[in-house]
Design a protein around this motif. Structure first.
Motif, PDB file in Angstrom:
ATOM      1  N   GLY A  20       1.971  -7.100  14.446  1.00  0.00           N
ATOM      2  CA  GLY A  20       0.557  -7.417  14.212  1.00  0.00           C
ATOM      3  C   GLY A  20       0.154  -8.764  14.760  1.00  0.00           C
ATOM      4  O   GLY A  20      -1.019  -9.115  14.744  1.00  0.00           O
ATOM      5  N   PHE A  69       0.594  -0.038   0.860  1.00  0.00           N
ATOM      6  CA  PHE A  69      -0.471  -0.743   1.601  1.00  0.00           C
ATOM      7  C   PHE A  69      -1.438  -1.338   0.589  1.00  0.00           C
ATOM      8  O   PHE A  69      -1.473  -0.896  -0.566  1.00  0.00           O
ATOM      9  CB  PHE A  69      -1.247   0.229   2.492  1.00  0.00           C
ATOM     10  CG  PHE A  69      -0.415   0.929   3.519  1.00  0.00           C
ATOM     11  CD1 PHE A  69      -0.260   0.386   4.779  1.00  0.00           C
ATOM     12  CD2 PHE A  69       0.209   2.132   3.228  1.00  0.00           C
ATOM     13  CE1 PHE A  69       0.501   1.034   5.741  1.00  0.00           C
ATOM     14  CE2 PHE A  69       0.972   2.784   4.183  1.00  0.00           C
ATOM     15  CZ  PHE A  69       1.119   2.227   5.437  1.00  0.00           C
ATOM     16  N   GLN A 117      -5.581  -2.991   0.014  1.00  0.00           N
ATOM     17  CA  GLN A 117      -6.924  -3.321   0.512  1.00  0.00           C
ATOM     18  C   GLN A 117      -7.364  -4.586  -0.192  1.00  0.00           C
ATOM     19  O   GLN A 117      -7.182  -4.707  -1.408  1.00  0.00           O
ATOM     20  CB  GLN A 117      -7.862  -2.164   0.184  1.00  0.00           C
ATOM     21  CG  GLN A 117      -9.275  -2.346   0.698  1.00  0.00           C
ATOM     22  CD  GLN A 117     -10.228  -1.349   0.057  1.00  0.00           C
ATOM     23  OE1 GLN A 117      -9.811  -0.282  -0.367  1.00  0.00           O
ATOM     24  NE2 GLN A 117     -11.482  -1.722  -0.034  1.00  0.00           N
ATOM     25  N   HIS A 148      -9.882  -7.312   4.048  1.00  0.00           N
ATOM     26  CA  HIS A 148      -9.291  -6.352   4.988  1.00  0.00           C
ATOM     27  C   HIS A 148      -9.117  -4.975   4.359  1.00  0.00           C
ATOM     28  O   HIS A 148      -8.851  -4.862   3.164  1.00  0.00           O
ATOM     29  CB  HIS A 148      -7.919  -6.838   5.452  1.00  0.00           C
ATOM     30  CG  HIS A 148      -7.966  -8.100   6.236  1.00  0.00           C
ATOM     31  ND1 HIS A 148      -8.610  -8.203   7.440  1.00  0.00           N
ATOM     32  CD2 HIS A 148      -7.460  -9.328   5.978  1.00  0.00           C
ATOM     33  CE1 HIS A 148      -8.495  -9.435   7.897  1.00  0.00           C
ATOM     34  NE2 HIS A 148      -7.808 -10.145   7.020  1.00  0.00           N
ATOM     35  N   SER A 184      -4.044  -1.279   6.427  1.00  0.00           N
ATOM     36  CA  SER A 184      -3.516  -1.312   7.784  1.00  0.00           C
ATOM     37  C   SER A 184      -2.004  -1.471   7.720  1.00  0.00           C
ATOM     38  O   SER A 184      -1.471  -2.085   6.789  1.00  0.00           O
ATOM     39  CB  SER A 184      -4.131  -2.488   8.549  1.00  0.00           C
ATOM     40  OG  SER A 184      -3.316  -2.834   9.640  1.00  0.00           O
ATOM     41  N   LYS A 236      -0.450  -3.390   9.410  1.00  0.00           N
ATOM     42  CA  LYS A 236      -0.163  -4.814   9.568  1.00  0.00           C
ATOM     43  C   LYS A 236      -0.046  -5.519   8.219  1.00  0.00           C
ATOM     44  O   LYS A 236       0.354  -6.666   8.132  1.00  0.00           O
ATOM     45  CB  LYS A 236      -1.261  -5.484  10.396  1.00  0.00           C
ATOM     46  CG  LYS A 236      -1.239  -5.054  11.836  1.00  0.00           C
ATOM     47  CD  LYS A 236      -2.406  -5.646  12.589  1.00  0.00           C
ATOM     48  CE  LYS A 236      -2.434  -5.078  13.993  1.00  0.00           C
ATOM     49  NZ  LYS A 236      -3.642  -5.466  14.724  1.00  0.00           N
ATOM     50  N   SER A 277       1.645  -4.242   5.006  1.00  0.00           N
ATOM     51  CA  SER A 277       2.338  -3.144   4.352  1.00  0.00           C
ATOM     52  C   SER A 277       3.741  -3.554   3.917  1.00  0.00           C
ATOM     53  O   SER A 277       4.296  -4.534   4.409  1.00  0.00           O
ATOM     54  CB  SER A 277       2.423  -1.949   5.306  1.00  0.00           C
ATOM     55  OG  SER A 277       3.010  -2.334   6.527  1.00  0.00           O
TER      56      SER A 277
END
Lengths: 437, 374
Positions: free
Chosen positions: A378, B235, B237, B241, B244, B246, B248
């Motif tokens: 990322g 994951f 939220q 954000h 994703s 990215k 996790s």
């Protein structure tokens, strides 16, 4: 040449220095980079090994057996392979979670080192064959260095972690067998190449062309026909076996089935525009070669293979490691057009620049560094960082720069292509060597 | 001289009196304001602060602290006040922001300026309290602080921010009904039948707590997967954000040749995420399984106070993917620690590198030596 340097550095010394330096670079890269494709590969090998599978699927079986051979010897040094390489058949491709579970273990470095050992060995064998192929040529150390320090093969093998060098070894061995007038050896090597990577079927016309050249020169058709039969029969053996013994592929979702299955799907089908220029350029090369009256079968094979693979990269580079397919034939072709070495250098570095400017993060991405730490995933790619700074100006954006370097790459390919087709057979290598000096 | 019994009776009377009324008196100080006498205060516009010295709660019962202020300007009595509340316990290091830390702070609005701070673990440890009533410049009478047990009426006076603070401190369960499935067919509260090859569950109501104030999430579930190894992903939220890869967490459990236990227990700590954002939702992805049923027995957002109890349930090879807000130097530290965990390999690797490097240096030195001789 400067007599002091000439005396001080013998070819043998220079060779050893180059080999050790190349080995050092490879060792430094081996344990720290991973792409999911490599993990998928090792999971399949682990599964096949643990479940006594000897026929995983009809594609890439030569690579399968090579990797399985190495797996047998390296398994004692692995840690928790049953957990880390666990594979729920038939879905063979590793997922993001598989990737992170594997990289999350502290043993990831040793596993990557062990996984890439067969690639290191075959990379070394490729270098050895190139050395032999250029025997007697004063510039052969320079050609060897083009292989040893080539960014394309270094990336594909030790960073992306793909098995291309195993496939390329068999292709180069075919060329070497033809050069040594050992057609049967060349045929078996070529069959192994066909069963290593689907793209090698592209070289099939070049191989048959080489057999035809050999037959014409030696006025003997028996050995070439036998060689052709070996290639055709052995190439189709898996198909026959599947038909007669009812064998089925163990893995149904391999990445190889979506890449280039017998040149029918994926690249050619999905990119309608590519097939026509490819056929046009390849046909042009074929017709040109026939009227050139090439007299050496190795030259016929190498020239044909190079002339076939270069047009393949006219419309795009697809996946970054695919370009190794062009690098090996291009290097071998320098046997006949040594002055085109600069084109190969430009091709290699234009390829590197092209992928550095790739801002999509598909290949030159932090994901490859996740064995070191997951947080690399990322992070912005080189192309994205460039776009945030210099690339803010649209005219020099990463996308534009990528196209610039792709154009340079195609131009370098065109130079090699043209020089190779134009080289007269009568052009002696000695003459070329003198020019080089 | 009074007898011992007399003294005992007097002490008992005092204890009963204060215990029954729960009344304690606190000293009040004002900064950026003026004390008008008789616990009346005039606050200024900019950053006025009322500092309370909170007496010890002598009952040690399940009590909370009632704070009451009375507006003396009738015109402002119905105004909605913006309040910031800071506190300090005995063990806190003072010295930040005039003795109060931003970490020990909640912000809320209040109409009545009566608020109740329940929960013994926090409230009973408070020794100092600071109340800021912002952008007001008005007069207040401060009523004595009172220790009181929570009642239905007092429960309405708890600032929401304080409630969140308590939840993050001591943890709370996410009700089974609050989990919904994707790739699952929900057959009951917390019970799911497999729907496709990408099953996942996610909580419906927003959590809305800062990551850094939570210790982690704990799952207790049954999932009759036939595979010997089971892969999971988590994951999240946040307020900034969406979900994703990215951001996790990935891990695997291995039954090691045994049958899966009736209940799997997993704790995923949040500290390695180093996230400065507010957690809104969690998504927990499970390994695909055609005919499997998932039963959630318990899911809990674990508070920092209870985190120690869950450490044994952290799965091995857990990998945290988060690229934001990592402290400087942490990356190098993590890389070195990971390498150090496989000493055997790295000793071998270093020896190989040294051997190759040594040979290279030997050749190069020999080369230069040869040149000199020439």
């Amino acid at each position: 040449m400067n007599p002091i340097i000439n005396n001080a550095i013998t070819t043998k010394q220079a060779l050893w220095i180059c080999l050790l330096l190349a080995l050092l670079i490879r060792l430094a890269l081996m344990p720290f980079f991973l792409h999911m494709d490599l993990l998928s590969e090792m999971r399949r090998i682990h599964y096949a090994s643990e479940n006594a599978v000897y026929y995983p699927s009809f594609t890439r079986i030569s690579i399968f057996y090579v990797e399985r051979f190495f797996y047998f010897f390296t398994k004692p040094f692995m840690v928790s392979p049953d957990t880390l390489f666990y594979l729920s058949v038939p879905y063979a491709s590793a997922t993001t979670t598989d990737h992170f579970v594997f990289t999350g273990d502290a043993s990831v470095f040793r596993h990557l080192f062990l996984f890439k050992l067969p690639y290191l060995v075959f990379d070394g064998l490729c270098a050895w064959l190139i050395w032999l192929f250029f025997k007697g040529q004063p510039y052969r150390l320079a050609i060897l260095c083009l292989w040893l320090f080539n960014p394309v093969t270094l990336y594909a093998t030790y960073i992306f972690g793909r098995f291309e060098v195993i496939s390329l070894f068999f292709v180069i061995l075919s060329a070497y067998g033809l050069q040594q007038k050992r057609l049967i050896l060349a045929s078996f090597a070529f069959v192994l190449a066909l069963h290593a990577r689907e793209i090698n079927t592209l070289f099939l016309p070049a191989f048959f062309f080489a057999l035809w050249v050999w037959a014409r020169q030696n006025r003997s058709w028996r050995t070439p026909i036998l060689s052709a039969m070996i290639v055709l029969v052995a190439w189709r053996i898996p198909g026959f076996m599947e038909h007669w013994f009812g064998l089925q592929s163990v893995f149904i979702q391999e990445s190889n089935l979506v890449e280039i299955p017998w040149l029918k799907k994926s690249i050619f089908v999905n990119q309608d525009g590519l097939i026509l220029p490819f056929i046009a350029v390849s046909s042009f090369a074929a017709l040109w070669m026939i009227q050139q009256h090439i007299r050496d079968s190795d030259r016929a094979f190498v020239t044909g293979a190079t002339a076939l693979i270069l047009p393949f990269f006219l419309a795009g580079l697809y996946s970054a490691h695919y370009y190794t397919w062009a690098i090996a034939p291009a290097l071998l072709s320098l046997r006949y057009v040594p002055r085109a070495w600069f084109a190969v250098v430009v091709m290699s570095f234009a390829w590197l620049a092209y992928w550095c400017f790739d801002s999509s993060g598909a290949h030159f991405t932090g994901l490859l560094l996740t064995p070191l730490d997951a947080s690399f995933f990322g992070r912005p790619t080189i192309g994205q960082l460039y776009n945030q700074t210099i690339g803010l100006a649209q005219v020099v954006s990463a996308a534009n720069m990528r196209q610039v370097f792709f154009s340079i790459l195609v131009a370098a390919q065109a130079v090699l292509f043209w020089k190779l087709l134009n080289a007269k057979h009568g052009d002696t290598l000695a003459k070329s060597s003198e020019t080089l000096r | 001289m009074k007898s011992l019994g007399h003294r005992f009776c007097l002490a008992l009377f005092c204890l009963c009196f204060f215990g029954a009324h729960g009344l304690t008196r606190a000293s009040v100080d004002v900064i950026n304001g003026e004390a008008l006498g008789n616990n009346h205060f005039q606050l200024k516009q900019n950053d006025p602060q009322l500092h309370f010295s909170v007496p010890e709660n002598v009952n040690y019962a399940q009590q909370g602290l009632l704070v009451e202020l009375e507006a003396l300007d009738a015109a402002l009595a119905k105004k909605e006040y913006s309040v910031e509340l800071f506190w300090a316990a005995k063990t806190d290091t003072l010295g930040v922001s005039r003795g109060f830390s931003k970490q020990h702070r909640v912000e809320f609005t209040s109409q009545s300026l009566r608020f109740y701070l329940p929960h013994p673990q926090i409230a009973s440890q408070i020794t100092k309290l600071r109340v800021d009533i912002n952008n007001c410049a008005c007069r207040f009478k401060v009523l004595p602080l009172q220790w009181q047990s929570e009642t239905a009426e007092l429960a309405t006076l708890v600032p929401p921010a304080w409630r969140n603070r308590i939840r993050s401190f001591s943890g709370f369960d996410i009700a089974p009904e609050d989990w919904g499935g994707q790739g699952f067919v929900q057959v009951g509260p917390g019970q799911f039948k497999h729907g496709n090859w990408d099953p996942r569950i996610l909580n419906k109501d927003e959590i809305n707590l800062p990551f850094k104030e939570l210790a982690g999430v704990y799952f207790e579930f049954s999932y009759d997967v036939p595979h010997p190894v089971h892969h999971f992903e988590l994951f999240w939220q946040t307020d900034r954000h969406g979900i994703s890869a990215k951001r996790s967490v990935h891990f695997a459990t291995d039954r090691g040749g045994e049958a899966w236990p009736d209940q799997q227990k997993l704790f995923i700590p949040f500290a390695p995420l180093h996230s400065q954002q507010r957690l809104k939702r969690l998504r927990f992805d499970l390994m695909g399984c055609g005919e499997c049923t998932l039963v959630l027995h318990r899911t809990r957002l674990v508070g920092k106070q209870e985190a120690a109890k869950y450490q044994d349930f952290i799965p091995p090879r857990i990998q945290f993917v988060n690229t934001e807000g990592l402290p400087k130097g942490l990356l190098a530290h993590r890389v070195i620690s990971k390498m150090a965990a496989d000493k055997g390999f790295f000793i071998f690797y270093a020896l190989v590198i040294l051997l190759v490097l040594g040979l290279l240096v030997y050749l190069l030195l020999g080369l230069f030596k040869g040149r000199r001789q020439l």
